[in-house]
Design a protein around this motif. Structure first.
Motif, short mmCIF file in Angstrom:
data_model
loop_
_atom_site.label_atom_id
_atom_site.label_comp_id
_atom_site.label_asym_id
_atom_site.label_seq_id
_atom_site.Cartn_x
_atom_site.Cartn_y
_atom_site.Cartn_z
N THR A 1 17.56 -12.40 13.58
CA THR A 1 18.49 -11.40 13.10
C THR A 1 18.74 -11.57 11.61
N LEU A 2 19.06 -12.80 11.19
CA LEU A 2 19.30 -13.03 9.76
C LEU A 2 18.04 -12.79 8.94
N ARG A 3 16.89 -13.12 9.52
CA ARG A 3 15.64 -12.90 8.81
C ARG A 3 15.46 -11.41 8.49
N LEU A 4 15.74 -10.57 9.47
CA LEU A 4 15.64 -9.13 9.25
C LEU A 4 16.67 -8.67 8.22
N LEU A 5 17.92 -9.04 8.42
CA LEU A 5 18.99 -8.58 7.53
C LEU A 5 18.78 -9.03 6.09
N ASN A 6 18.16 -10.18 5.90
CA ASN A 6 17.91 -10.70 4.55
C ASN A 6 16.58 -10.23 3.96
N SER A 7 15.76 -9.54 4.75
CA SER A 7 14.45 -9.11 4.25
C SER A 7 14.61 -8.05 3.16
N SER A 8 13.68 -8.07 2.23
CA SER A 8 13.73 -7.10 1.13
C SER A 8 13.54 -5.67 1.66
N GLU A 9 12.71 -5.51 2.69
CA GLU A 9 12.49 -4.17 3.26
C GLU A 9 13.78 -3.60 3.83
N TYR A 10 14.52 -4.42 4.57
CA TYR A 10 15.77 -3.97 5.17
C TYR A 10 16.80 -3.68 4.07
N GLN A 11 16.86 -4.55 3.09
CA GLN A 11 17.83 -4.37 1.98
C GLN A 11 17.52 -3.11 1.16
N ARG A 12 16.24 -2.79 1.01
CA ARG A 12 15.86 -1.60 0.23
C ARG A 12 16.15 -0.30 0.96
N ALA A 13 16.15 -0.32 2.27
CA ALA A 13 16.41 0.90 3.04
C ALA A 13 17.87 1.30 2.86
N ASP A 14 18.11 2.47 2.32
CA ASP A 14 19.46 2.95 2.05
C ASP A 14 20.04 3.58 3.32
N GLY A 15 20.90 2.84 4.00
CA GLY A 15 21.47 3.31 5.26
C GLY A 15 22.43 4.48 5.12
N GLN A 23 15.22 4.24 9.30
CA GLN A 23 14.35 3.10 9.03
C GLN A 23 15.01 1.78 9.45
N LYS A 24 16.29 1.61 9.11
CA LYS A 24 17.00 0.39 9.48
C LYS A 24 17.13 0.26 11.00
N LEU A 25 17.46 1.35 11.67
CA LEU A 25 17.59 1.31 13.13
C LEU A 25 16.25 0.97 13.78
N ARG A 26 15.18 1.53 13.25
CA ARG A 26 13.84 1.25 13.78
C ARG A 26 13.45 -0.22 13.54
N MET A 27 13.74 -0.74 12.35
CA MET A 27 13.43 -2.13 12.04
C MET A 27 14.17 -3.08 12.98
N MET A 28 15.41 -2.75 13.31
CA MET A 28 16.19 -3.58 14.22
C MET A 28 15.52 -3.62 15.59
N GLU A 29 15.07 -2.48 16.07
CA GLU A 29 14.39 -2.42 17.37
C GLU A 29 13.07 -3.18 17.33
N GLU A 30 12.31 -2.99 16.25
CA GLU A 30 11.01 -3.66 16.13
C GLU A 30 11.16 -5.18 16.03
N ALA A 31 12.32 -5.64 15.57
CA ALA A 31 12.58 -7.08 15.47
C ALA A 31 13.00 -7.66 16.82
N GLY A 32 13.08 -6.80 17.84
CA GLY A 32 13.44 -7.27 19.17
C GLY A 32 14.92 -7.26 19.47
N LEU A 33 15.70 -6.68 18.57
CA LEU A 33 17.15 -6.58 18.81
C LEU A 33 17.42 -5.42 19.78
#
Length: 95
Positions: A1-15, A23-33
């Motif tokens: 979870t922290l790895r995703l939240l701290n990733s540059s890709e997640y940080q760059r996505a403007d929620g 994009q952020k919601l999809r990344m969370m799902e792809e990370a297994g959350l």
């Protein structure tokens, strides 16, 4: 979870804008959350209250955001996500 939240890709996505939120919601799902679940504003209006999570009104957040799309001017989602906790109504209730 922290790895995703701290990733540059997640940080760059403007929620704040539709594309970044999806994009952020999809990344969370792809990370297994577990997929984020939300209660649509129409349900809250119909009930006249915010239902508890165990009442069964929650729907898949990304599906709801994608279904409503974005406004045509700024790209804001027409189904923004807000967080609410019943504990905030009664901060001493659980103690």
């Amino acid at each position: 979870t922290l790895r995703l939240l701290n990733s540059s890709e997640y940080q760059r996505a403007d929620g704040v804008i539709f594309k970044g939120l999806v994009q952020k919601l999809r990344m969370m799902e792809e990370a297994g959350l577990p997929p984020m679940r939300v209660v649509p504003a129409s349900v809250i209006a119909e009930l006249g209250r915010i239902p508890r999570s165990d009442e069964g009104y929650a729907v898949h957040a990304r599906t709801e955001v994608e279904r409503h799309g974005a406004d045509g001017v700024f790209g804001y989602p027409l189904a923004p996500i807000f967080f609410f906790s019943h504990r905030w109504e009664r901060p001493n209730w659980c103690e």
